[in-house]
Design an enzyme around this catalytic site. Structure first.
Site, short mmCIF file in Angstrom:
data_model
loop_
_atom_site.label_atom_id
_atom_site.label_comp_id
_atom_site.label_asym_id
_atom_site.label_seq_id
_atom_site.Cartn_x
_atom_site.Cartn_y
_atom_site.Cartn_z
N HIS A 227 0.88 -1.19 0.00
CA HIS A 227 0.00 0.00 0.00
C HIS A 227 0.91 1.23 0.00
O HIS A 227 1.68 1.43 -0.94
CB HIS A 227 -0.93 -0.10 1.22
CG HIS A 227 -2.06 0.88 1.24
ND1 HIS A 227 -2.48 1.59 0.15
CD2 HIS A 227 -2.88 1.29 2.27
CE1 HIS A 227 -3.50 2.38 0.49
NE2 HIS A 227 -3.75 2.22 1.77
N HIS A 268 -1.47 -0.38 -12.36
CA HIS A 268 -2.49 0.09 -11.42
C HIS A 268 -3.69 -0.83 -11.44
O HIS A 268 -4.02 -1.41 -12.48
CB HIS A 268 -2.93 1.52 -11.77
CG HIS A 268 -3.56 2.23 -10.62
ND1 HIS A 268 -4.90 2.17 -10.37
CD2 HIS A 268 -3.01 2.99 -9.64
CE1 HIS A 268 -5.17 2.87 -9.28
NE2 HIS A 268 -4.04 3.38 -8.81
N ASP A 323 3.57 6.72 -7.95
CA ASP A 323 4.79 6.58 -7.16
C ASP A 323 6.07 6.71 -7.97
O ASP A 323 7.15 6.80 -7.39
CB ASP A 323 4.78 5.24 -6.43
CG ASP A 323 3.72 5.20 -5.34
OD1 ASP A 323 3.50 6.25 -4.71
OD2 ASP A 323 3.11 4.16 -5.14
N1 CMX Z 1 5.65 -5.08 -12.75
C1 CMX Z 1 5.59 -6.43 -12.82
N2 CMX Z 1 4.44 -7.13 -12.92
C2 CMX Z 1 3.31 -6.42 -12.98
C3 CMX Z 1 3.28 -5.02 -12.94
C4 CMX Z 1 4.54 -4.34 -12.82
N3 CMX Z 1 4.62 -3.03 -12.73
N4 CMX Z 1 2.02 -4.58 -13.01
C5 CMX Z 1 1.25 -5.68 -13.08
N5 CMX Z 1 2.02 -6.80 -13.05
C6 CMX Z 1 1.59 -8.19 -13.04
C7 CMX Z 1 0.83 -8.47 -11.74
O1 CMX Z 1 1.72 -8.80 -10.69
C8 CMX Z 1 -0.05 -9.63 -12.13
O2 CMX Z 1 0.74 -10.80 -12.14
P1 CMX Z 1 0.10 -12.23 -11.72
O3 CMX Z 1 -1.03 -12.46 -12.65
O4 CMX Z 1 1.25 -13.17 -11.88
O5 CMX Z 1 -0.36 -12.07 -10.29
C9 CMX Z 1 -0.42 -9.29 -13.58
O6 CMX Z 1 0.62 -8.40 -14.05
C10 CMX Z 1 -1.75 -8.60 -13.74
O7 CMX Z 1 -1.79 -7.48 -12.85
P2 CMX Z 1 -2.79 -6.27 -13.10
O8 CMX Z 1 -4.18 -6.81 -13.14
O9 CMX Z 1 -2.33 -5.49 -14.29
O10 CMX Z 1 -2.55 -5.34 -11.83
P3 CMX Z 1 -2.92 -5.62 -10.30
O11 CMX Z 1 -4.19 -4.90 -9.99
O12 CMX Z 1 -2.86 -7.06 -9.95
O13 CMX Z 1 -1.69 -4.91 -9.56
C11 CMX Z 1 -0.16 -3.21 -8.95
C12 CMX Z 1 -1.56 -3.51 -9.51
C13 CMX Z 1 -0.04 -1.70 -8.75
C14 CMX Z 1 -0.01 -3.91 -7.57
C15 CMX Z 1 0.91 -3.70 -9.92
O14 CMX Z 1 0.78 -3.04 -11.16
C16 CMX Z 1 2.31 -3.59 -9.40
O15 CMX Z 1 2.78 -4.47 -8.69
N6 CMX Z 1 3.05 -2.47 -9.75
C17 CMX Z 1 4.40 -2.26 -9.25
C18 CMX Z 1 4.39 -1.77 -7.82
C19 CMX Z 1 3.94 -0.32 -7.73
O16 CMX Z 1 4.40 0.54 -8.45
N7 CMX Z 1 3.03 -0.05 -6.80
C20 CMX Z 1 2.48 1.30 -6.61
C21 CMX Z 1 0.99 1.37 -6.94
C22 CMX Z 1 0.52 2.82 -6.89
C23 CMX Z 1 -0.94 2.98 -6.72
O17 CMX Z 1 -1.65 2.00 -6.35
O18 CMX Z 1 -1.44 4.12 -6.90
#
Ligand code: CMX
Length: 388
Positions: A227, A268, A323
């Site tokens: 988070h 996201h 971020d």
């Molecule tokens: N890097 C690597 N893998 C990623 C990714 C990234 N930036 N974004 C998505 N994925 C992966 C997910 O881990 C997921 O993998 P699995 O199916 O193996 O579990 C897949 O792609 C599908 O994910 P999604 O539906 O596109 O996105 P989620 O809602 O599951 O996750 C988030 C969203 C933010 C957690 C994810 O994009 C991520 O981990 N980003 C990197 C961390 C980050 O920058 N966090 C800050 C978020 C800021 C905010 O929330 O405002």
């Protein structure tokens, strides 16, 4: 989404998904759309980025932007509420210096609550917002071992200036720091009703715990790496890259994906375009620090990472999130230690969580307030009998 009765059809596939997508209430302060991101009281965040933090707090509490006269009166009102008792600093002096700053923040808010709770939802929320700049300044100084000779607070100054004055850092460009922090606060104040920390804060308040206890609990929720602490991880990620050369950045991003690590600052759960909060911060960086090494790295990442992430069709949004840029900007204006970054997020979010707690406690259900939270859990052996 809804059945013939207009109700959401909860089926077995919704269980154990963290309430993902299940409507639980209405939110009066903000909502998030896939392309324009967060809106505060109907305004897209990109239209609010240059407002003062005080005016945006007013917006979240009153659901309209203030007139100049209302703005001046509100700032004066906050100034009258800003005094932080000395015993808060005394408590900070007893905390472990290697404790995470978010744990300090939670303890600081809880301590204020023990000293200052009035029991009136709105009074307590506004008092806490007004006390946050000094609380934050004391937190930084005492944790960093600069706990003596702290300048007196200047309650007539803006929230950001009060924090900067308490912090009293040498060798920094004060105007740039204040500009970056003002924008940061505005961009992070609220993000819909269901994000974990806001939801946690409202749930705690639903049992009629105090505003301070509820928001202290919300800060604990925000402190998790999935988070609020993602902003700390993002700058740590940028520092690990260490080059703005596009080929090397691309190799780094591919290496992270191969190692099954997240590419921080991208993706996201709701947005399907670049987060406008990232766009605003990139714009600010281009004006203030286009040649800063970390800014050059995130500029390259912004070009390279979406292209690489797009190669994986599972990734719903390969674009930059909020971020990606905030850490580089905070680092540039003098905040070199990323472990503090989530406390800025927490400081900002006190406004949105406070406003949402007031709405749930005093406005919803014709003023009766939302009842104590009690979602239903199903004993595993009953699951198939009770849920279609
Ligand atoms: N890097 C690597 N893998 C990623 C990714 C990234 N930036 N974004 C998505 N994925 C992966 C997910 O881990 C997921 O993998 P699995 O199916 O193996 O579990 C897949 O792609 C599908 O994910 P999604 O539906 O596109 O996105 P989620 O809602 O599951 O996750 C988030 C969203 C933010 C957690 C994810 O994009 C991520 O981990 N980003 C990197 C961390 C980050 O920058 N966090 C800050 C978020 C800021 C905010 O929330 O405002």
């Amino acid at each position: 989404m809804s059945n013939d009765n207009g109700l959401f059809n909860v089926t077995e596939k919704h269980l154990n998904t963290g309430l993902r997508g299940i409507p639980v209430g209405t939110c009066r302060t903000s909502f998030v759309t896939p392309t324009e991101g967060v809106h505060y009281c109907g305004y897209p965040i990109s239209e609010l980025a240059n407002q003062s933090p005080e005016d945006v707090v007013y917006l979240l509490f009153n659901k309209e932007l203030p007139t100049p006269a209302q703005s001046a009166a509100f700032k004066e009102d906050l100034a009258g509420r800003g005094h932080v008792p000395d015993s808060v600093a005394a408590v900070f002096h007893t905390l472990p210096k290697d404790g995470h700053p978010m744990d300090w923040l939670s303890v600081g808010i809880q301590t204020l609550g023990m000293l200052e709770t009035t029991g009136d939802w709105k009074e307590d929320a506004l008092n806490l917002i007004a006390r946050m700049p000094r609380l934050m300044g004391l937190l930084f100084r005492i944790r960093e071992g600069r706990g003596s000779d702290i300048p007196e607070d200047d309650l007539s100054a803006t929230m950001v200036k009060r924090f900067a004055r308490t912090l009293d850092l040498d060798g920094i460009d004060q105007d740039q720091m204040e500009r970056i922090l003002s924008t940061y606060l505005v961009l992070h104040m609220d993000h819909g009703g269901g994000n974990l920390s806001t939801f946690a804060g409202k749930a705690i308040a639903s049992g009629h715990a105090t505003v301070y206890s509820s928001i202290s609990g919300a800060m604990n929720a925000l402190s998790g790496p999935l988070h609020g602490r993602a902003n700390q991880s993002c700058l740590e990620f940028v520092l690990r890259i260490g080059t703005s050369d596009p080929e090397q950045v691309e190799a780094f991003v591919r290496g992270e994906l191969e190692a099954k690590r997240p590419v921080f600052g991208f993706g996201h759960a709701v947005l399907r375009a670049e987060d406008p909060r990232a766009t605003v911060q990139f714009g600010l960086g281009e004006v203030m620090c286009p040649d800063d090494e970390n800014f050059k790295i995130i500029r390259t990442l912004r070009e390279v990472a979406p292209r690489v992430l797009s190669e994986n069709p599972k990734i719903s949004n390969p674009n930059a999130n909020v971020d990606i840029a905030s850490g580089a900007l905070l680092h540039y204006v003098g905040f070199k230690d990323p472990t503090y970054y989530t406390t800025f997020f927490g400081w900002a979010r006190v406004a949105g969580i406070g406003a949402q707690i007031i709405d749930e406690r005093t406005v919803m259900r014709d003023g009766k307030g939302t009842p104590i939270y009690r979602p239903k859990y199903i004993a595993e052996q009953q699951t198939l009998r009770h849920v279609e």
